[in-house]
Design a protein around this motif. Structure first.
Motif, PDB file in Angstrom:
ATOM      1  N   PHE A   1      28.244  42.260  46.056  1.00 26.87           N
ATOM      2  CA  PHE A   1      28.015  40.838  46.341  1.00 26.87           C
ATOM      3  C   PHE A   1      26.864  40.309  45.489  1.00 26.87           C
ATOM      4  O   PHE A   1      26.963  39.247  44.870  1.00 26.87           O
ATOM      5  CB  PHE A   1      27.706  40.645  47.829  1.00 26.87           C
ATOM      6  N   ALA A   2      25.765  41.081  45.431  1.00 22.45           N
ATOM      7  CA  ALA A   2      24.585  40.660  44.665  1.00 22.45           C
ATOM      8  C   ALA A   2      24.907  40.537  43.177  1.00 22.45           C
ATOM      9  O   ALA A   2      24.513  39.553  42.529  1.00 22.45           O
ATOM     10  CB  ALA A   2      23.447  41.666  44.884  1.00 22.45           C
ATOM     11  N   PHE A   3      25.639  41.491  42.615  1.00 21.97           N
ATOM     12  CA  PHE A   3      25.968  41.476  41.189  1.00 21.97           C
ATOM     13  C   PHE A   3      26.938  40.348  40.845  1.00 21.97           C
ATOM     14  O   PHE A   3      26.801  39.710  39.802  1.00 21.97           O
ATOM     15  CB  PHE A   3      26.570  42.818  40.772  1.00 21.97           C
ATOM     16  N   SER A   4      27.929  40.132  41.711  1.00 19.93           N
ATOM     17  CA  SER A   4      28.979  39.154  41.386  1.00 19.93           C
ATOM     18  C   SER A   4      28.593  37.717  41.679  1.00 19.93           C
ATOM     19  O   SER A   4      29.315  36.791  41.298  1.00 19.93           O
ATOM     20  CB  SER A   4      30.270  39.505  42.137  1.00 19.93           C
TER      21      SER A   4
ATOM     22  N   SER B   1      27.063  35.547  36.099  1.00 15.76           N
ATOM     23  CA  SER B   1      28.126  36.552  36.261  1.00 15.76           C
ATOM     24  C   SER B   1      29.484  36.039  35.791  1.00 15.76           C
ATOM     25  O   SER B   1      30.327  36.797  35.323  1.00 15.76           O
ATOM     26  CB  SER B   1      28.230  36.979  37.724  1.00 15.76           C
ATOM     27  N   GLY B   2      29.705  34.724  35.933  1.00 12.71           N
ATOM     28  CA  GLY B   2      30.990  34.147  35.537  1.00 12.71           C
ATOM     29  C   GLY B   2      32.074  34.296  36.583  1.00 12.71           C
ATOM     30  O   GLY B   2      33.239  33.973  36.319  1.00 12.71           O
TER      31      GLY B   2
ATOM     32  N   THR C   1      34.488  36.864  43.888  1.00 13.48           N
ATOM     33  CA  THR C   1      33.524  37.736  44.572  1.00 13.48           C
ATOM     34  C   THR C   1      34.162  38.431  45.769  1.00 13.48           C
ATOM     35  O   THR C   1      33.921  39.624  46.008  1.00 13.48           O
ATOM     36  CB  THR C   1      32.292  36.919  45.033  1.00 13.48           C
ATOM     37  N   VAL C   2      34.990  37.709  46.508  1.00 10.32           N
ATOM     38  CA  VAL C   2      35.675  38.287  47.669  1.00 10.32           C
ATOM     39  C   VAL C   2      36.550  39.461  47.233  1.00 10.32           C
ATOM     40  O   VAL C   2      36.509  40.551  47.835  1.00 10.32           O
ATOM     41  CB  VAL C   2      36.528  37.223  48.395  1.00 10.32           C
ATOM     42  N   ALA C   3      37.342  39.258  46.177  1.00  9.79           N
ATOM     43  CA  ALA C   3      38.213  40.326  45.670  1.00  9.79           C
ATOM     44  C   ALA C   3      37.381  41.512  45.181  1.00  9.79           C
ATOM     45  O   ALA C   3      37.735  42.680  45.421  1.00  9.79           O
ATOM     46  CB  ALA C   3      39.096  39.795  44.541  1.00  9.79           C
ATOM     47  N   ILE C   4      36.266  41.218  44.521  1.00  7.37           N
ATOM     48  CA  ILE C   4      35.392  42.273  43.994  1.00  7.37           C
ATOM     49  C   ILE C   4      34.812  43.117  45.125  1.00  7.37           C
ATOM     50  O   ILE C   4      34.797  44.356  45.053  1.00  7.37           O
ATOM     51  CB  ILE C   4      34.262  41.657  43.140  1.00  7.37           C
ATOM     52  N   ILE C   5      34.322  42.462  46.177  1.00  8.66           N
ATOM     53  CA  ILE C   5      33.701  43.178  47.306  1.00  8.66           C
ATOM     54  C   ILE C   5      34.667  44.191  47.903  1.00  8.66           C
ATOM     55  O   ILE C   5      34.315  45.360  48.123  1.00  8.66           O
ATOM     56  CB  ILE C   5      33.233  42.180  48.391  1.00  8.66           C
TER      57      ILE C   5
END
Length: 341
Positions: A253-256, A261-262, A268-272
């Motif tokens: 979450f912090a990185f995205s 970050s773009g 972000t939801v998908a990344i988490i």
């Protein structure tokens, strides 16, 4: 939600408990050479069926729209298949100094080597309203990538090649994983309209076969009098697994969400979910192949069996919170874009 509806929804978790209890009561049924002949029925037919089913159900035609979001895919795949295993390896250097069962710790390392799951990350991303296409792509791509990368990571971190020939592992992986997966995709090309119309219960089929694999794995364990599971170690591993999941979700979450970050809030939801979830469906069959002959295979499998329901439980609890964050963030972005420069 009524009791019957809850039981129907959580049937797989209940099934895991029941098959482990059944294995404890009558382990002779599912051991090698027993009535079920798991060295043939499980090692070849059951594993092949799971991956054929995965190939049949993966909607690769839906992935094209997400294909060009390269930065997101690189982040997810490098986090789950590079950073995750390395971070857990470093953590285990400290945990090895404790009294926690070494085989459960090895199991934590195997969890870290697994690819993202085909279903749970997509379901939770969709429930929040995140970038579902990106979640589908990374789950599917991660599954294909995991066929090669996961066995290599397992051999690298756990060194199972000392007892199982490297070429033997990959020849069996090719025949029971790659070939069925490709056949499933080929069949899907011919049966696409029928499958979209009838919507067969792919998830339920894979889960039922998976229960058979878990059952025979624990039959081997309970038939071996030299293996004991320490309750204190088990409880500590459960706490460690939840701590890892929460920490890594916060980290992604912090990185995205960094300003440069773009990534959009939906990304972000998908990344988490895709970066922190691990596949039980692909993981258990791979462990069965890579660690064939290990008397402690079931103990190594325990953290993965815990991680799977834990990630679904934690993700489900956090869905409303993440959804409200995403909605407010999207409104903020929309309002800022409407303001005059």
């Amino acid at each position: 939600m009524g009791l019957l509806a809850r039981l129907r929804k959580e049937w797989f978790i209940i099934g895991i408990v029941l098959v482990i209890l059944s294995a404890k009561l009558q382990p002779s049924v599912g051991v090698k050479g027993g009535p079920l002949k798991p060295e043939i029925t499980i090692a070849y037919f059951a594993v092949s069926l799971i991956f054929f089913n995965s190939g049949l159900s993966l909607k690769t035609e839906e992935l094209r729209s997400a294909l060009l979001h390269v930065r997101l895919h690189l982040f997810v795949q490098s986090f789950t298949l590079v950073f995750f295993p390395l971070a857990i390896w470093l953590l285990l250097q400290f945990l090895a100094l404790t009294a926690i069962d070494q085989w459960l710790l090895k199991g934590l390392q195997t969890v870290s080597c697994m690819p993202p799951p085909v279903s749970s990350a997509v379901i939770l991303t969709k429930a929040v309203g995140g970038n579902e296409a990106a979640a589908i792509f990374n789950s599917a791509f991660g599954s294909f990538l995991g066929i090669v990368v996961t066995p290599l990571l397992l051999l690298l971190f756990l060194g199972s090649s000392s007892s199982v020939p490297f070429t033997s592992i990959f020849s069996q992986l090719f025949m029971t994983v790659v070939v069925p997966l490709i056949l499933g995709q080929v069949c899907r090309g011919f049966l696409r309209e029928f499958l979209d119309r009838r919507k067969p219960p792919f998830g339920a089929i894979s889960s039922a076969v998976l229960l058979m694999i878990i059952y025979t794995t624990f039959c081997d364990t309970f038939s071996n009098p030299n293996i004991e599971l320490d309750p204190t170690s088990l409880l500590l591993v459960v706490l460690i697994i939840f701590s890892i999941q929460v920490s890594f979700m916060l980290l992604t979450f912090a990185f995205s969400t960094r300003s440069r970050s773009g990534f959009s809030p939906a990304d972000t939801v998908a990344i988490i979910f895709c970066s922190t979830h691990k596949s039980l469906t692909l993981g258990i069959p791979m462990l069965k192949i890579v660690f064939e002959g290990y008397e402690h295979l079931s103990l190594i499998s325990v953290p993965l069996l815990i991680y799977h329901p834990a990630q679904i439980l934690l993700g489900s609890i956090l869905v409303p919170t993440i959804r409200s964050w995403m909605t407010s963030r999207q409104k903020g972005i929309k309002l800022s874009s409407l303001q005059p420069v």
